[in-house]
Design an enzyme around this catalytic site. Structure first.
Site, PDB file in Angstrom:
ATOM      1  CB  CYS A   1      -0.940   0.005   1.202  1.00 54.35           C
ATOM      2  SG  CYS A   1      -2.098  -1.383   1.240  1.00 54.35           S
TER       3      CYS A   1
ATOM      4  CG  HIS B   1      -2.833   3.399   3.243  1.00 65.25           C
ATOM      5  ND1 HIS B   1      -3.476   3.217   2.031  1.00 65.25           N
ATOM      6  CD2 HIS B   1      -2.847   2.185   3.871  1.00 65.25           C
ATOM      7  CE1 HIS B   1      -3.852   1.952   1.930  1.00 65.25           C
ATOM      8  NE2 HIS B   1      -3.483   1.311   3.033  1.00 65.25           N
TER       9      HIS B   1
ATOM     10  CG  ASN C   1      -6.331  -0.891   2.143  1.00 63.11           C
ATOM     11  OD1 ASN C   1      -5.770  -0.381   1.182  1.00 63.11           O
ATOM     12  ND2 ASN C   1      -5.667  -1.481   3.125  1.00 63.11           N
TER      13      ASN C   1
END
Length: 338
Positions: free
Chosen positions: A119, A258, A288
């Site tokens: 990520c 994030h 996500n």
């Protein structure tokens, strides 16, 4: 690893995004696993996520995002001499998705490669592009952060299937006269690799009938350990970078973490002391999306008029590896979005 562009001003000059049309709600997931909308929202902050249709590859999501970024920057495919796609879900092992995207764009003379950093991939990729631009190796870079995590999500595993979605974001980066990136902070701790990984499908454990039967091609996560890592490293990375750039949390105008989980975001916000009004959060709509997370959030901030010339924007990510990374940018007038 901490670095800057050594006095050469490099910035984002165009921003574009793309998400699939299909929406998977919490109520939809409640039909697949033992969960409820309330349980998911309470623990993650997520209401829904986007899912790529069957037959749609990562390059199919990346391409419209890339075209939108080019349009926003006022660039043509011929202007691009570097394409980086940050992802953990490429179309295939090789060729790289970046090469496929470059070809579909008509950017046939550019260097093109994929980058895998979980990520944190988008932050790693913009740091690499900034370094190449500052060093004069390239003049105009296209960086795409995109993932189709639905392809590696086990929809029988309640602990992971509620978290992930698909999407793409892209930026054009160039040298500029004013503003731009002040620095980056990147790192990795491979000892935490087994806490968030896909066990099979690589050279260590190639695909077999047994690995498929044992569902080893899906994301496996030690949620407790990943949460502990994320809540620590988001704060540590941001503080380290701010200190290196001789800035404070009070100087930050917009904070883009994030979008992993609302609890992780809330913890980082509290520990850093960032006012809630400065924080960009869209995890409730997308879940996500891995490398797409930060550019999707940046696009939302831009659409809301929150990214103005001269404003200091802090980007911080963490993910599989385990990896982490932060970038600090003084937003420029040239930065556009579509």
């Amino acid at each position: 690893m901490i670095g800057s562009t050594n006095g050469t001003r490099v910035s984002i000059t165009g921003l574009g995004t793309h998400v699939p049309e299909t929406v998977l709600t919490n109520d939809d997931l409640a039909k697949l696993v033992d969960t409820t909308d309330e349980w998911i929202r309470e623990r993650t902050g997520i209401r829904e996520r986007r899912i790529a249709a069957p037959g749609v590859g990562l390059s199919d999501l990346a391409l419209p995002a890339a075209r939108a970024a080019l349009e926003a920057a006022g660039k043509t495919p011929a202007d691009i001499d570097l394409v980086i796609v940050a992802t953990v879900t490429p179309d295939m092992v090789f060729p790289s998705t970046a090469a496929l995207v470059a070809d579909k764009l008509g950017t046939r003379q550019a260097a093109a490669y994929d980058l895998s950093a979980g990520c944190t991939g988008f932050v790693y990729a913009i740091a690499q592009a900034a370094g190449m631009l500052a060093g004069g190796l390239v003049n105009c870079a296209l960086v795409v952060g995109a993932d189709t995590l639905s392809r590696i999500t086990d929809y029988t595993d309640r602990s992971t299937c509620v978290l992930f979605g698909d999407g793409a974001g892209a930026v054009v980066m160039e040298r500029v006269a004013e503003g731009g990136f002040l620095g980056f902070e990147l790192g990795a701790d491979g000892s935490g690799g087994p806490d968030l990984y896909v066990p099979a499908g690589g050279s260590l454990a190639p695909a077999t009938a047994e690995t498929v039967q044992e569902r080893q091609h899906f994301i496996k996560m030690n949620g407790r350990e990943v949460f502990k890592f994320a809540t620590r490293i988001l704060v540590q990375s941001a503080e380290t970078l701010l200190e290196r750039c001789d800035r404070t949390v009070e100087d930050v105008d917009v904070y883009v973490p994030h979008q992993a989980n609302i609890r992780i975001i809330d913890h980082a916000v509290r520990k850093l002391g960032v006012p809630r009004a400065k924080v960009v959060v869209n995890v409730e709509r997308y879940g996500n999306t891995s490398s797409a997370s930060i550019p999707l959030a940046l696009a939302d901030a831009a659409a809301e008029g929150r990214l103005k010339q001269g404003e200091l924007v802090l980007l911080t990510g963490m993910g599989a590896g385990l990896t982490w990374g932060s970038g600090l940018i003084e937003w420029t007038a040239e930065s556009g979005t579509t």
